[in-house]
Design a protein around this motif. Sequence first.
Motif, mmCIF file in Angstrom:
data_model
loop_
_atom_site.group_PDB
_atom_site.id
_atom_site.type_symbol
_atom_site.label_atom_id
_atom_site.label_comp_id
_atom_site.label_asym_id
_atom_site.label_seq_id
_atom_site.Cartn_x
_atom_site.Cartn_y
_atom_site.Cartn_z
ATOM 1 N N MET A 1 69.420 33.283 55.677
ATOM 2 C CA MET A 1 68.913 32.014 55.308
ATOM 3 C C MET A 1 68.417 31.153 56.321
ATOM 4 S SD MET A 1 71.230 29.351 52.850
ATOM 5 C CE MET A 1 71.277 30.532 51.518
ATOM 6 N N ASP A 2 67.306 30.580 56.113
ATOM 7 C CA ASP A 2 66.826 29.774 57.445
ATOM 8 C C ASP A 2 67.613 28.414 57.244
ATOM 9 O OD1 ASP A 2 65.916 28.119 55.414
ATOM 10 O OD2 ASP A 2 63.775 29.041 55.508
ATOM 11 N N THR A 3 67.345 27.447 58.355
ATOM 12 C CA THR A 3 68.036 26.469 58.649
ATOM 13 C C THR A 3 67.847 25.284 57.360
ATOM 14 O OG1 THR A 3 68.063 26.572 61.074
ATOM 15 C CG2 THR A 3 68.824 24.438 60.098
ATOM 16 N N GLU A 4 66.421 25.225 57.168
ATOM 17 C CA GLU A 4 66.414 24.409 56.132
ATOM 18 C C GLU A 4 67.044 24.630 54.841
ATOM 19 O OE1 GLU A 4 62.490 22.240 53.959
ATOM 20 O OE2 GLU A 4 62.052 23.919 55.523
ATOM 21 N N ALA A 5 66.877 25.776 54.489
ATOM 22 C CA ALA A 5 67.586 26.279 53.151
ATOM 23 C C ALA A 5 69.040 26.012 53.283
ATOM 24 C CB ALA A 5 67.331 27.826 53.051
ATOM 25 N N ASN A 6 69.599 26.371 54.375
ATOM 26 C CA ASN A 6 71.162 26.121 54.508
ATOM 27 C C ASN A 6 71.461 24.609 54.368
ATOM 28 O OD1 ASN A 6 73.847 27.354 55.357
ATOM 29 N ND2 ASN A 6 73.485 25.970 57.022
ATOM 30 N N ASN A 7 70.687 23.688 55.064
ATOM 31 C CA ASN A 7 70.735 22.488 54.814
ATOM 32 C C ASN A 7 70.992 22.014 53.590
ATOM 33 O OD1 ASN A 7 71.375 22.114 57.787
ATOM 34 N ND2 ASN A 7 69.197 21.118 58.056
ATOM 35 N N GLU A 8 69.856 22.553 52.692
ATOM 36 C CA GLU A 8 69.884 22.082 51.485
ATOM 37 C C GLU A 8 71.018 22.745 50.531
ATOM 38 O OE1 GLU A 8 68.118 20.826 47.617
ATOM 39 O OE2 GLU A 8 67.463 20.552 49.778
ATOM 40 N N SER A 9 71.351 23.881 51.072
ATOM 41 C CA SER A 9 72.748 24.387 50.205
ATOM 42 C C SER A 9 73.909 23.463 50.450
ATOM 43 C CB SER A 9 72.884 25.619 50.275
ATOM 44 O OG SER A 9 73.319 25.891 51.745
ATOM 45 N N ASN A 10 74.202 22.785 51.803
ATOM 46 C CA ASN A 10 75.245 22.085 52.141
ATOM 47 C C ASN A 10 74.822 20.620 51.969
ATOM 48 O OD1 ASN A 10 77.283 24.130 53.268
ATOM 49 N ND2 ASN A 10 75.253 24.585 54.213
ATOM 50 N N SER A 11 73.731 20.108 51.389
ATOM 51 C CA SER A 11 73.500 18.702 51.294
ATOM 52 C C SER A 11 74.425 18.027 50.448
ATOM 53 C CB SER A 11 72.082 18.442 50.820
ATOM 54 O OG SER A 11 71.967 19.039 49.506
ATOM 55 N N VAL A 12 74.399 16.764 50.654
ATOM 56 C CA VAL A 12 75.552 15.897 49.739
ATOM 57 C C VAL A 12 75.688 16.174 48.363
ATOM 58 C CG1 VAL A 12 74.264 13.889 49.630
ATOM 59 C CG2 VAL A 12 76.684 13.683 49.611
ATOM 60 N N TRP A 13 74.242 15.914 47.661
ATOM 61 C CA TRP A 13 74.215 16.240 46.325
ATOM 62 C C TRP A 13 74.720 17.788 45.901
ATOM 63 C CZ3 TRP A 13 70.112 14.860 49.473
ATOM 64 C CH2 TRP A 13 69.169 15.779 49.625
ATOM 65 N N SER A 14 74.546 18.697 46.411
ATOM 66 C CA SER A 14 74.992 20.071 46.217
ATOM 67 C C SER A 14 76.660 20.154 46.322
ATOM 68 C CB SER A 14 74.414 20.830 47.313
ATOM 69 O OG SER A 14 72.797 21.197 47.010
ATOM 70 N N ILE A 15 77.128 19.465 47.346
ATOM 71 C CA ILE A 15 78.457 19.244 47.577
ATOM 72 C C ILE A 15 78.999 18.795 46.201
ATOM 73 C CG2 ILE A 15 80.276 18.221 48.694
ATOM 74 C CD1 ILE A 15 78.579 18.715 51.091
ATOM 75 N N ILE A 16 78.544 17.396 45.643
ATOM 76 C CA ILE A 16 79.040 16.860 44.662
ATOM 77 C C ILE A 16 78.705 17.777 43.490
ATOM 78 C CG2 ILE A 16 78.500 14.905 43.152
ATOM 79 C CD1 ILE A 16 77.413 13.305 45.841
ATOM 80 N N ALA A 17 77.636 18.438 43.277
ATOM 81 C CA ALA A 17 77.267 19.263 42.142
ATOM 82 C C ALA A 17 78.325 20.582 42.039
ATOM 83 C CB ALA A 17 76.061 20.119 42.331
ATOM 84 N N LEU B 1 69.010 12.311 42.184
ATOM 85 C CA LEU B 1 70.043 11.886 43.018
ATOM 86 C C LEU B 1 69.351 11.932 44.420
ATOM 87 C CD1 LEU B 1 73.282 13.422 41.551
ATOM 88 C CD2 LEU B 1 72.632 11.107 41.553
ATOM 89 N N HIS B 2 68.603 13.062 44.804
ATOM 90 C CA HIS B 2 67.915 13.027 46.105
ATOM 91 C C HIS B 2 67.288 11.743 46.420
ATOM 92 C CE1 HIS B 2 65.037 15.154 48.837
ATOM 93 N NE2 HIS B 2 65.940 14.567 49.613
ATOM 94 N N LEU B 3 66.313 11.455 45.289
ATOM 95 C CA LEU B 3 65.489 10.524 45.639
ATOM 96 C C LEU B 3 66.146 9.032 45.823
ATOM 97 C CD1 LEU B 3 62.810 11.045 42.769
ATOM 98 C CD2 LEU B 3 62.523 11.134 45.207
ATOM 99 N N VAL B 4 67.478 8.776 44.975
ATOM 100 C CA VAL B 4 68.193 7.578 45.160
ATOM 101 C C VAL B 4 68.841 7.609 46.503
ATOM 102 C CG1 VAL B 4 69.769 6.083 44.267
ATOM 103 C CG2 VAL B 4 68.360 7.334 42.797
ATOM 104 N N GLY B 5 69.456 8.931 46.790
ATOM 105 C CA GLY B 5 70.183 9.070 48.149
ATOM 106 C C GLY B 5 69.245 8.669 49.302
ATOM 107 N N VAL B 6 67.954 9.374 49.358
ATOM 108 C CA VAL B 6 67.372 9.028 50.439
ATOM 109 C C VAL B 6 66.987 7.629 50.658
ATOM 110 C CG1 VAL B 6 64.964 9.504 51.342
ATOM 111 C CG2 VAL B 6 66.188 11.391 50.738
ATOM 112 N N ARG B 7 66.330 7.032 49.608
ATOM 113 C CA ARG B 7 66.160 5.604 49.347
ATOM 114 C C ARG B 7 67.383 4.756 50.178
ATOM 115 N NH1 ARG B 7 65.716 1.177 49.678
ATOM 116 N NH2 ARG B 7 64.463 -0.263 48.391
ATOM 117 N N LEU B 8 68.485 4.994 49.648
ATOM 118 C CA LEU B 8 69.449 4.073 50.311
ATOM 119 C C LEU B 8 69.969 4.670 51.584
ATOM 120 C CD1 LEU B 8 71.771 4.023 47.122
ATOM 121 C CD2 LEU B 8 70.269 2.099 47.926
#
Length: 330
Positions: free
Chosen positions: A1-17, A32-39
């Motif tokens: 798994m590359d770094t970008e994919a690993n970051n995606e799997s451990n991102s805040v919304w994935s942790i919440i999910a 949630l991603h759109l709102v999170g990045v916006r804030l």
Amino acid sequence: MDTEANNESNSVWSIIASSVKSGLPKTVESVLHLVGVRLLGKLVEIPEAWAEGKAQKIRDMTAARSALSSAVAKLAVESGTANPAIWTAASDLLLQDLDRKLSNKAAVFVEAARLTAEASVQNPDNELKPPSDDWLNIFERYAEDATSDSLRETYSRILSGEILRSGSFSIAALRVVSELTQEIASTFSEVYANSFNEYVAIYPKYEEGLQLRKIVDLRDAGFFYAGDLSFTAKPPTKPIEGISHLLQVGNGTTLRIVLKGGDKFYIPPSVTVAQLTRMGREIATILPKPDAEVNLRAIYDHLRGTDGDDIVAAAIVKPDGSELILFESI
């Protein structure tokens, strides 16, 4: 798994999910991603910021202050400023302020995302929509100053509610929440718990003294309209033998009372109520839903004590037409 994919799997919304019982739909994750990045900008995509928590934040802030202080000191020397220490202190205060605002927004967003995730799992057919940019611009300014746990929780519920039901909260409601005192917030929670539909009966509980003052204070704060309304018993549309008046209280779930009345001087009973404003209804959605049946039954009990001899029948009528019989004369 590359770094970008690993970051995606451990991102805040994935942790919440992962904290909810079943998987989070991609459409919900995307919103949630759109709102999170916006804030929060790119911070929401840095797993370490969520995995390591405060320790990582302290390391980042220390490094940032050190780098900024060095840059400021160099600029001060090059520009001939007499006291570079003032510049350094000012930069430190700026970073502290940014850190505080970011921490507040992050706390609000994480809880809002958790609430949204849970609601989405329970109602997967609900179509989510990110709040408008104008709405988020105002919301962000209030959320970044939400330092207390209670205010953070309130704004989390507001953000989640707006994502789940677009248009649920006006900008005016955001302003009122930011200005609420703890006393008024507690009073509104108490009074709303005694409501049915969008009404609160002024009597018997709120008709005098300190209890009436609560209604007055909530009117001043904009939660209730200024004037009283009344549900008054009226003669049936078509004459019914043995029945002189019908009293229907509320809408949706209602209290229906059948009265036999009296002579021509008979004064039919009425129920005086205060009605929630739009803002009051909006803020009420983040509170526990009141039990309309219990509160309507309390009104019946009061009327039973004052107009009992005239009551022929009483029932709580639900929106589907079913009835909960409170009284029937033989």
